[in-house]
Scaffold this motif. Sequence first.
Motif, PDB file in Angstrom:
ATOM      1  N   GLN B  75       1.838 -18.777  -8.083  1.00  9.72           N
ATOM      2  CA  GLN B  75       2.080 -18.526  -9.508  1.00  9.72           C
ATOM      3  C   GLN B  75       3.015 -17.323  -9.643  1.00  9.72           C
ATOM      4  O   GLN B  75       3.266 -16.612  -8.667  1.00  9.72           O
ATOM      5  N   HIS B  76       3.507 -17.119 -10.845  1.00 12.00           N
ATOM      6  CA  HIS B  76       4.394 -15.990 -11.107  1.00 12.00           C
ATOM      7  C   HIS B  76       3.694 -14.683 -10.684  1.00 12.00           C
ATOM      8  O   HIS B  76       2.535 -14.472 -11.012  1.00 12.00           O
ATOM      9  N   PRO B  77       4.424 -13.804  -9.969  1.00  9.73           N
ATOM     10  CA  PRO B  77       3.774 -12.569  -9.474  1.00  9.73           C
ATOM     11  C   PRO B  77       3.166 -11.701 -10.571  1.00  9.73           C
ATOM     12  O   PRO B  77       2.220 -10.941 -10.307  1.00  9.73           O
ATOM     13  N   LYS B  78       3.662 -11.831 -11.781  1.00  7.83           N
ATOM     14  CA  LYS B  78       3.072 -11.053 -12.889  1.00  7.83           C
ATOM     15  C   LYS B  78       1.590 -11.401 -13.077  1.00  7.83           C
ATOM     16  O   LYS B  78       0.806 -10.592 -13.583  1.00  7.83           O
ATOM     17  N   THR B  79       1.246 -12.624 -12.731  1.00  4.92           N
ATOM     18  CA  THR B  79      -0.145 -13.061 -12.823  1.00  4.92           C
ATOM     19  C   THR B  79      -1.074 -12.068 -12.125  1.00  4.92           C
ATOM     20  O   THR B  79      -2.115 -11.688 -12.661  1.00  4.92           O
ATOM     21  N   TRP B  80      -0.657 -11.668 -10.940  1.00 10.91           N
ATOM     22  CA  TRP B  80      -1.542 -10.838 -10.096  1.00 10.91           C
ATOM     23  C   TRP B  80      -1.437  -9.363 -10.433  1.00 10.91           C
ATOM     24  O   TRP B  80      -2.351  -8.587 -10.130  1.00 10.91           O
ATOM     25  N   GLU B  81      -0.319  -8.988 -11.062  1.00 13.18           N
ATOM     26  CA  GLU B  81      -0.260  -7.624 -11.604  1.00 13.18           C
ATOM     27  C   GLU B  81      -1.253  -7.514 -12.757  1.00 13.18           C
ATOM     28  O   GLU B  81      -2.038  -6.576 -12.842  1.00 13.18           O
ATOM     29  N   THR B  82      -1.187  -8.510 -13.645  1.00 15.03           N
ATOM     30  CA  THR B  82      -2.021  -8.472 -14.844  1.00 15.03           C
ATOM     31  C   THR B  82      -3.507  -8.598 -14.519  1.00 15.03           C
ATOM     32  O   THR B  82      -4.347  -7.934 -15.122  1.00 15.03           O
ATOM     33  N   SER B  83      -3.823  -9.448 -13.568  1.00 16.25           N
ATOM     34  CA  SER B  83      -5.237  -9.682 -13.242  1.00 16.25           C
ATOM     35  C   SER B  83      -5.865  -8.474 -12.566  1.00 16.25           C
ATOM     36  O   SER B  83      -7.085  -8.395 -12.457  1.00 16.25           O
ATOM     37  N   GLY B  84      -5.016  -7.577 -12.090  1.00 13.42           N
ATOM     38  CA  GLY B  84      -5.536  -6.410 -11.395  1.00 13.42           C
ATOM     39  C   GLY B  84      -5.548  -6.562  -9.877  1.00 13.42           C
ATOM     40  O   GLY B  84      -5.882  -5.613  -9.161  1.00 13.42           O
ATOM     41  N   HIS B  85      -5.154  -7.722  -9.395  1.00 19.01           N
ATOM     42  CA  HIS B  85      -5.233  -7.941  -7.944  1.00 19.01           C
ATOM     43  C   HIS B  85      -4.232  -7.107  -7.145  1.00 19.01           C
ATOM     44  O   HIS B  85      -4.525  -6.701  -6.029  1.00 19.01           O
ATOM     45  N   VAL B  86      -3.043  -6.871  -7.707  1.00 16.07           N
ATOM     46  CA  VAL B  86      -2.046  -6.102  -6.943  1.00 16.07           C
ATOM     47  C   VAL B  86      -2.571  -4.682  -6.684  1.00 16.07           C
ATOM     48  O   VAL B  86      -2.403  -4.133  -5.600  1.00 16.07           O
ATOM     49  N   VAL B  87      -3.258  -4.121  -7.664  1.00 15.71           N
ATOM     50  CA  VAL B  87      -3.758  -2.750  -7.501  1.00 15.71           C
ATOM     51  C   VAL B  87      -5.173  -2.712  -6.912  1.00 15.71           C
ATOM     52  O   VAL B  87      -5.461  -1.911  -6.020  1.00 15.71           O
ATOM     53  N   ASN B  88      -6.030  -3.599  -7.405  1.00 13.58           N
ATOM     54  CA  ASN B  88      -7.454  -3.444  -7.065  1.00 13.58           C
ATOM     55  C   ASN B  88      -7.970  -4.300  -5.918  1.00 13.58           C
ATOM     56  O   ASN B  88      -9.047  -4.034  -5.400  1.00 13.58           O
ATOM     57  N   PHE B  89      -7.228  -5.332  -5.557  1.00 13.16           N
ATOM     58  CA  PHE B  89      -7.798  -6.276  -4.592  1.00 13.16           C
ATOM     59  C   PHE B  89      -7.492  -5.799  -3.164  1.00 13.16           C
ATOM     60  O   PHE B  89      -6.704  -6.376  -2.429  1.00 13.16           O
ATOM     61  N   THR B  90      -8.137  -4.697  -2.808  1.00 10.09           N
ATOM     62  CA  THR B  90      -7.830  -4.060  -1.525  1.00 10.09           C
ATOM     63  C   THR B  90      -9.104  -3.758  -0.759  1.00 10.09           C
ATOM     64  O   THR B  90     -10.188  -3.675  -1.326  1.00 10.09           O
ATOM     65  N   ASP B  91      -8.955  -3.624   0.530  1.00  9.23           N
ATOM     66  CA  ASP B  91     -10.014  -3.107   1.385  1.00  9.23           C
ATOM     67  C   ASP B  91      -9.538  -1.773   1.951  1.00  9.23           C
ATOM     68  O   ASP B  91      -8.346  -1.612   2.235  1.00  9.23           O
ATOM     69  N   PRO B  92     -10.447  -0.836   2.141  1.00  8.23           N
ATOM     70  CA  PRO B  92     -10.053   0.418   2.776  1.00  8.23           C
ATOM     71  C   PRO B  92     -10.022   0.236   4.297  1.00  8.23           C
ATOM     72  O   PRO B  92     -11.006  -0.177   4.898  1.00  8.23           O
ATOM     73  N   LEU B  93      -8.895   0.522   4.896  1.00 11.95           N
ATOM     74  CA  LEU B  93      -8.758   0.326   6.345  1.00 11.95           C
ATOM     75  C   LEU B  93      -8.532   1.654   7.054  1.00 11.95           C
ATOM     76  O   LEU B  93      -7.861   2.550   6.529  1.00 11.95           O
ATOM     77  N   VAL B  94      -9.071   1.729   8.245  1.00 11.24           N
ATOM     78  CA  VAL B  94      -8.808   2.897   9.102  1.00 11.24           C
ATOM     79  C   VAL B  94      -8.237   2.397  10.426  1.00 11.24           C
ATOM     80  O   VAL B  94      -8.575   1.297  10.881  1.00 11.24           O
ATOM     81  N   ASP B  95      -7.369   3.197  11.013  1.00  8.15           N
ATOM     82  CA  ASP B  95      -6.887   2.896  12.364  1.00  8.15           C
ATOM     83  C   ASP B  95      -7.624   3.786  13.351  1.00  8.15           C
ATOM     84  O   ASP B  95      -7.920   4.948  13.051  1.00  8.15           O
ATOM     85  N   CYS B  96      -7.889   3.232  14.509  1.00  7.22           N
ATOM     86  CA  CYS B  96      -8.437   4.054  15.573  1.00  7.22           C
ATOM     87  C   CYS B  96      -7.259   4.532  16.413  1.00  7.22           C
ATOM     88  O   CYS B  96      -6.491   3.713  16.939  1.00  7.22           O
ATOM     89  N   LYS B  97      -7.092   5.853  16.508  1.00  7.78           N
ATOM     90  CA  LYS B  97      -5.931   6.392  17.236  1.00  7.78           C
ATOM     91  C   LYS B  97      -6.075   6.160  18.738  1.00  7.78           C
ATOM     92  O   LYS B  97      -5.085   6.127  19.461  1.00  7.78           O
ATOM     93  N   THR B  98      -7.309   5.992  19.192  1.00  5.94           N
ATOM     94  CA  THR B  98      -7.530   5.801  20.629  1.00  5.94           C
ATOM     95  C   THR B  98      -7.267   4.360  21.054  1.00  5.94           C
ATOM     96  O   THR B  98      -6.406   4.092  21.879  1.00  5.94           O
ATOM     97  N   CYS B  99      -8.012   3.429  20.414  1.00  3.49           N
ATOM     98  CA  CYS B  99      -7.882   2.039  20.884  1.00  3.49           C
ATOM     99  C   CYS B  99      -6.906   1.222  20.043  1.00  3.49           C
ATOM    100  O   CYS B  99      -6.727   0.033  20.283  1.00  3.49           O
ATOM    101  N   LYS B 100      -6.266   1.829  19.059  1.00  5.94           N
ATOM    102  CA  LYS B 100      -5.192   1.206  18.268  1.00  5.94           C
ATOM    103  C   LYS B 100      -5.677   0.034  17.398  1.00  5.94           C
ATOM    104  O   LYS B 100      -4.860  -0.700  16.843  1.00  5.94           O
ATOM    105  N   ALA B 101      -6.961  -0.165  17.307  1.00  7.20           N
ATOM    106  CA  ALA B 101      -7.478  -1.255  16.476  1.00  7.20           C
ATOM    107  C   ALA B 101      -7.577  -0.796  15.022  1.00  7.20           C
ATOM    108  O   ALA B 101      -7.507   0.396  14.713  1.00  7.20           O
ATOM    109  N   ARG B 102      -7.736  -1.759  14.109  1.00  6.16           N
ATOM    110  CA  ARG B 102      -7.825  -1.456  12.684  1.00  6.16           C
ATOM    111  C   ARG B 102      -9.146  -2.006  12.152  1.00  6.16           C
ATOM    112  O   ARG B 102      -9.514  -3.131  12.471  1.00  6.16           O
ATOM    113  N   PHE B 103      -9.842  -1.227  11.361  1.00  9.35           N
ATOM    114  CA  PHE B 103     -11.170  -1.621  10.887  1.00  9.35           C
ATOM    115  C   PHE B 103     -11.308  -1.377   9.399  1.00  9.35           C
ATOM    116  O   PHE B 103     -10.605  -0.548   8.821  1.00  9.35           O
ATOM    117  N   ARG B 104     -12.275  -2.089   8.799  1.00  4.56           N
ATOM    118  CA  ARG B 104     -12.622  -1.773   7.406  1.00  4.56           C
ATOM    119  C   ARG B 104     -13.477  -0.517   7.402  1.00  4.56           C
ATOM    120  O   ARG B 104     -14.507  -0.445   8.067  1.00  4.56           O
TER     121      ARG B 104
END
Lengths: 451, 451
Positions: B75-104
Amino acid sequence: MPAPTTSASFMATIVSLCKRRGFIYQASEIYGGMGNTYDYGPLGVELKRRVKDAWWRSVVTARADVVGLDSAILQHPKTWETSGHVVNFTDPLVDCKTCKARFRADKLEEVQCPQKPSRTPLENKCELTAPRAFNLMFKTHVGAAEDSAAVAYLRPETAQGIFLNFKNVLESSRLKPPFGIAQLGKSFRNEITPGNFVFRTREFEQAEMEFFVPPGEDERWFEYWVTERFRWYTELGIRPEKLRLFPHAKEKLAHYSKGTTDIEYEYPFGWGELEGIANRTDFDLKAHSEASGVKLEYFEPETKVHYIPYVIEPAGGVDRMALTFLIDSYAEEEVEGEPRVVLRLHPRLAPITVGVFPLVKKDGLPEKAHELEAELRELGLATFYDEKAAIGRRYRRQDEIGTPWCVTVDGDTLQQGTVTVRERDSMQQTKVGVKELGAHLLHAQRHWKRG
Amino acid sequence: MPAPTTSASFMATIVSLCKRRGFIYQASEIYGGMGNTYDYGPLGVELKRRVKDAWWRSVVTARADVVGLDSAILQHPKTWETSGHVVNFTDPLVDCKTCKARFRADKLEEVQCPQKPSRTPLENKCELTAPRAFNLMFKTHVGAAEDSAAVAYLRPETAQGIFLNFKNVLESSRLKPPFGIAQLGKSFRNEITPGNFVFRTREFEQAEMEFFVPPGEDERWFEYWVTERFRWYTELGIRPEKLRLFPHAKEKLAHYSKGTTDIEYEYPFGWGELEGIANRTDFDLKAHSEASGVKLEYFEPETKVHYIPYVIEPAGGVDRMALTFLIDSYAEEEVEGEPRVVLRLHPRLAPITVGVFPLVKKDGLPEKAHELEAELRELGLATFYDEKAAIGRRYRRQDEIGTPWCVTVDGDTLQQGTVTVRERDSMQQTKVGVKELGAHLLHAQRHWKRG
């Protein structure tokens, strides 16, 4: 009962009907639309469901030699390297240095542009670059990293998901060639010049079947499926004179094909592919076997022979099928000096099977009509209750969306237990006993033939 | 009839059954698999079709107040700006500097990592970055340009396609609140820690309905839909003791929600959301009205009042439903000293309704059985013909995939016109006349109750 005479006005009429009655809307319309993307409304979604159900029944459940599959849209990127799509699935594009637009180099004559582009730029103001290959697959990234390791493609065809699962299906079923695996599902192609309503869209639903046969039996099965698929369309009411077979010239075949025949329909904008039947040979199974190291072959226990089957593929598009059923069934007539628009849809495809009307909005007729509607719905018939406007106008509203029968509840219903059944195409009205109504409609639905 | 005792072994048993019998395969398996992506095999696709059909019938076609829709994934990208998904639909991620993996960052305790990460990095060798917001929408580009102007997202929910079409549906139908618009279709979320087989996958099929009601009637309808959807699962055979309602705490509600209650199922890995019912208020219609300038409201002709309806949304996942029906119906038993695996699937959901067997492979029994199979198929029953192995083994093979009835053709069939009908759950066998067989099975299917 001719449709509008010019092709542009005919398509405009179809598009307008689709929007007005809730078959198909422009997607994201409130945001100015999403180029060549469409949403199916309440009637459109039912039409599409019925087209898919009819296809599935014909190709899968009515047969003992075909099973279904539903593979993911996102597959391992190696899939598309092996299938040839990463290298071969491209269109040649040119940029116009003057108007900054981008066009398909092989379709310049179709382009609508303020300054019509041409290969001889001196004739007008356009100056075109040399053509470059542009891949039609949509690309995305999976996982948290946006690097090349995580690239994934939206599938451009459902067929590859079937080839990847050839061994899985063989091992979890007892099928042996000849047998088929069928799939319905969305595919995506980043077309530069889509068009003609839902005839060619970037996102579309495919109905594909891969039929695996012993090498040497492929040509016979190819003919079989061309005939079988042609029959399916005519059985569902498409006028045979609007269909033709178009065998591709050998030199124009896709890289995987030994032979392809299209079933073409004469659209308002000209003859176009409705479905293609291809002899894909052993190209795909062989390529995936080599690339993956997993043998995708059949072992014949009686002869102790291993072989890679040949593949016959009937591949259609559900959106295109739905459009074709709409166009082919559309007619304008004059009835008693009044215009009538009617969709002569096969009752198995019509979104609503029976309109149920009380003649007037009083005397207990609405209650009786509601009761009858519930009974018909219980039998699996799609019903629509309407008590607004004069009865003739209610008929016209149902004609326009292809409802094959309307049932009117009147004084006789309460006194003699009969209703009036009005047939869409002939407009004939028949008195039918309430007790026989369900059986009458189911019988009529089963034995309907396009007049 | 308990299932395997530990949760890990139970899930492994289900996964293995699914692969072996052709319900669900790992996607792109021949290329090492595509992380947490699955393909449905011949039996899985039929189960999923039946789950979707049952949902559609219950939510759409059996009701006069709900219609269907099928909107595009892109759908038109404005759809997801308006719905709040572009800003709010996120998970907080961290990187591990040692093993280079990424986690929630919010799920570190669930992570499986060679060096178990922790918020107190001194306890082990992992050193984690500060959390960053990672958007879960898959991004792609439409058209020939790969610039930001052409960015498009794969929809993370089907609901927004319904809100965008609110006005279209109102104008092409005669619905007025309270009414609903329902949709089945694929959605995509770039989950970093998906898992538990098809419980959470990156690509999944949603079954969502937006029910539009006058403000003030929302809480009543919210309760209605919680009850209605709970009932649907139990009616299709899910054991009520494995279900519970889980109302979300006010402070944990999504940005659009006034109240959300999940229907949870007790999976082998713990209680998990099977479906969520949310009171989305007028959040979405209001936001899209403001962003697009198109009024998404209802005009009540009697009172001359314009208002933006409130929305109650029952939202489930088809893959999760299918998994739940599989898990809940799975049982292991001992029968006469032999183990028996059985799926006690509702006959409306079972991929095959009737197995048809000749007792022996001679004396005209295979021919008679094929004839009978064709007749049953004609009635719309899904059949499977099997003449291999001893009859007991053929029963077991059908038990394991949930086939509710097996019909055996024997000498009596030719002489007295009777067959043996064997019922899956009770394992009882009954003699039924060939002439009554179809009606007998259709009746049994209609009136089946889980024992």
